[in-house]
Design a protein around this motif. Structure first.
Motif: not given
Length: 362
Positions: A27-44
């Motif tokens: 659980d500590l190291v699991r990475i979920a698959p991406p979901a167009s995270d770059h869009h909200p990341a760029l906005r923020c």
């Protein structure tokens, strides 16, 4: 159809075929698959970076903390359709502006450290209740605790109207960025109005209990940090609320541990950034990049996101009010350990209480 106001199931640890230590490590190291995270990341990133660049150009770094927390409005409504996102960001931004105003007024009241703990704990409860009532995601009051205590602790404040103007302008800018996808037909979403979902009495009662839990976590962690004489006691209060988010006790404990591990990694990264004594515009660039990276991973791997949240928070503090970086790093490490430990302990106690009570009644 289940109500969108339905509260998460009672914390419980689901059965698993793996040993507990192996499950926890996974659980500590699991990475979920991406979901167009770059869009909200760029906005923020743009939402915080450009306003900070503006106050830097104006020579008004005393407004930086107001702009930074106003930009938090852009975090809400991450993947919602544009109409719903606008409503969510306006509600989230309005709540943040209320917290900022209360903090600015509190800063003028010459608060003592224990006054700050008490008022910040009250903000933790009120923020949690209102965030739930407004259906804000992320929920809870982590941002409100951070904003209130930080601004209330600033010794030299700009005039009230200037600080609030900077915060309002940044909230408005974040909302505009939230609608930027409408410029591209392929990213444009419908403008249909969502049906209203009125909270039930049961939901409000559950929300009140959740708010009380946030008050308890913040109060205990803040009191412990203040009694120990550690600087920036509100960092412990923020860290204490982190494990309160999650669908199960295991998920909540994992989140608390990830907060600690991510902070350790983040402190090493922050040391590399702060110790060379960067110029102010370099710090603004670091803040924008760290915000982007944090939003890229916040839903996929909390520890990894926290490795970027830590320099984001500390460099923001250094930008507004330069201090000894080594003391800042030490405070962050101790406060996070104290706060996360308090939050984890509360989650475990609640879990044990819920399992012991049915056993006694049977």
């Amino acid at each position: 159809m289940a109500s969108r106001h339905a509260m998460p199931a009672a914390p419980s640890i689901p059965p698993t075929g793996s040993p507990p230590a192996v499950t926890l490590l996974r659980d500590l190291v699991r990475i979920a698959p991406p979901a167009s995270d770059h869009h909200p990341a760029l906005r923020c990133a743009l939402g915080v970076g450009l306003p900070l660049l503006a106050v830097l150009v104006m020579g008004r770094l005393d407004l930086a903390v107001f702009a930074t927390f106003g930009a938090f409005a852009g975090i809400y409504g991450r993947n919602e359709p544009h109409r719903q996102r606008l409503a969510t960001q306006l509600r989230g931004g309005g709540l943040m502006l209320t917290v900022i105003l209360a903090a600015a007024l509190a800063a003028r009241a010459d608060l003592g450290p224990w006054d700050l703990v008490f008022l910040t704990s009250a903000v933790a409860g009120a923020g949690t209740f209102l965030a739930g009532l407004f259906r804000l995601r992320p929920g809870g009051s982590l941002f409100h605790i951070f904003a209130f205590a930080t601004i209330a602790s600033v010794p030299s404040q700009p005039s009230l109207w200037e600080g609030m103007l900077a915060a309002v302008a940044t909230v408005a800018f974040a909302a505009v960025l939230g609608q930027a996808g409408n410029l591209w037909p392929t990213h444009r979403t419908g403008w249909e109005r969502q049906p209203a979902d009125h909270p039930t009495a049961r939901y409000l009662g559950a929300l009140g209990r959740e708010a009380a839990l946030y008050v308890a976590a913040a109060m205990i962690a803040g009191s412990a940090a203040t009694a120990l004489g550690i600087g920036h006691s509100y960092w412990a209060m923020v860290a204490a609320t982190v494990p309160l988010i999650g669908q199960s006790a295991r998920a909540r404990v994992t989140r608390g541990l990830q907060r600690i591990l991510g902070t350790v990694a983040g402190l090493a990264l922050t040391a590399l950034i702060l110790l060379p004594e960067l110029d102010a515009w370099h710090k603004v660039l670091v803040i924008a990049v760290a915000q982007f990276a944090a939003e890229m991973f916040i839903l996929r791997q909390y520890a990894l996101a926290q490795a970027f949240v830590t320099p984001l928070a500390l460099v923001s503090a250094e930008l507004a009010h330069p201090t000894d970086p080594s003391a800042l790093l030490a405070d962050r490490a101790v406060e996070t350990l104290v706060g996360a430990s308090v939050g984890i302990a509360l989650v475990v106690l609640l879990h044990l209480r819920q399992h012991i009570r049915p056993a006694r009644s049977s």
